[in-house]
Design a protein around this motif. Structure first.
Motif, PDB file in Angstrom:
ATOM      1  N   TYR A  22       9.813 -18.076   6.513  1.00  0.00           N
ATOM      2  CA  TYR A  22       8.429 -18.231   6.068  1.00  0.00           C
ATOM      3  C   TYR A  22       7.906 -19.630   6.401  1.00  0.00           C
ATOM      4  N   TRP A  71      17.511 -14.734  -0.210  1.00  0.00           N
ATOM      5  CA  TRP A  71      16.195 -15.300  -0.516  1.00  0.00           C
ATOM      6  C   TRP A  71      15.918 -16.618   0.187  1.00  0.00           C
ATOM      7  N   ALA A  86      12.513 -14.390  -3.287  1.00  0.00           N
ATOM      8  CA  ALA A  86      11.746 -15.151  -2.297  1.00  0.00           C
ATOM      9  C   ALA A  86      10.258 -15.157  -2.647  1.00  0.00           C
ATOM     10  N   GLU A  87       9.745 -14.018  -3.073  1.00  0.00           N
ATOM     11  CA  GLU A  87       8.326 -13.928  -3.443  1.00  0.00           C
ATOM     12  C   GLU A  87       7.990 -14.876  -4.597  1.00  0.00           C
ATOM     13  N   ILE A  88       8.918 -15.034  -5.521  1.00  0.00           N
ATOM     14  CA  ILE A  88       8.698 -15.922  -6.666  1.00  0.00           C
ATOM     15  C   ILE A  88       8.637 -17.382  -6.214  1.00  0.00           C
ATOM     16  N   LYS A 128      16.367  -5.794  -2.017  1.00  0.00           N
ATOM     17  CA  LYS A 128      15.135  -5.731  -2.822  1.00  0.00           C
ATOM     18  C   LYS A 128      15.091  -6.906  -3.808  1.00  0.00           C
ATOM     19  N   ILE A 183       7.975 -18.528  -2.992  1.00  0.00           N
ATOM     20  CA  ILE A 183       7.005 -18.838  -1.934  1.00  0.00           C
ATOM     21  C   ILE A 183       5.855 -19.725  -2.440  1.00  0.00           C
ATOM     22  N   GLY A 208      14.491 -10.148  -1.984  1.00  0.00           N
ATOM     23  CA  GLY A 208      13.092 -10.198  -1.566  1.00  0.00           C
ATOM     24  C   GLY A 208      12.186 -10.641  -2.694  1.00  0.00           C
ATOM     25  N   MET A 209      12.458 -10.144  -3.906  1.00  0.00           N
ATOM     26  CA  MET A 209      11.649 -10.537  -5.052  1.00  0.00           C
ATOM     27  C   MET A 209      11.852 -12.016  -5.388  1.00  0.00           C
TER      28      MET A 209
END
Length: 205
Positions: free
Chosen positions: A30, A23, A194-196, A188, A198, A191-192
């Motif tokens: 990003y 992450w 990282a989304e949290i 997976k 961002i 990835g989640m």
């Protein structure tokens, strides 16, 4: 230019993710992409070390922060507990009282460089290894994860710090988001995570 310092264990490092590198590495890419598009520069450092506990953190944290102190400010993420709470040969590797003391000490060290401090929750573990001693001789349980996470939550609340609750995000789908060892996320899961984070990173870009 600001720096983001991610202190943690193998989950911070990104172990078992051969696709994205974990992450923090997703966030590094990003932030660089956003900089190339005209945003402020934010350099992220992955300072995760596999197997590390809060005891190891305190030994190296002052040196790491001296070496990476940005003139425009720093953001510090502290993600520990998965190794501290493990039981080996009948004893916690780092018991709850010492864990709390160590986290509080780390926060005081971090506050010398920033007020932007994020405590990262411990992830749930797979039902396949919950309360079971694994090949490394370590035993972890989801009951202990809840206890150690509560310590982190309380410290965050009492010290006006941010708390990143990956645990809740993983809980319902943990068997899909964790790798075969039942402790580390798979690509997976990372990835989640990282989304949290961002949206947090966006605040500094």
């Amino acid at each position: 230019m600001m720096y983001g310092l991610f202190f943690g264990d193998s989950i911070t490092y990104g172990e078992y993710d051969g696709v994205f590198g974990g992450w923090v590495d997703i966030l590094k890419r990003y932030a660089l992409q956003k900089y190339n598009e005209g945003s402020n520069e934010l350099i992220l450092f992955n300072l995760g070390i596999g197997g590390e506990t809060t005891e190891g953190l305190l030994k190296r944290m002052p040196h790491e922060m001296v070496a990476r102190n940005a003139a425009d400010g720093n953001i510090i993420f502290i993600g520990y507990g998965a190794n501290d709470l493990a039981i080996k040969e009948g004893n916690y590797i780092v018991n709850t009282e010492q864990f709390k003391t160590n986290i509080l000490t780390a926060i005081q060290l971090a506050k010398q460089y920033t007020q932007d401090i994020y405590l990262v929750s411990i992830l749930p573990i797979s039902k396949n290894i919950d309360g079971i001693e694994v090949a490394s001789g370590k035993l972890r349980s989801n009951d202990e994860v809840l206890i150690y996470n509560q310590i982190l939550k309380n410290i965050a609340a009492e010290n006006s710090l941010h708390y990143i609750d990956f645990h809740s995000a993983f809980l319902d789908d943990k068997e899909v988001l964790l790798s075969e060892d039942g402790v580390h996320p798979n690509e997976k899961g990372y990835g989640m995570m990282a989304e949290i984070v961002i949206p947090i990173i966006e605040n500094y870009l």
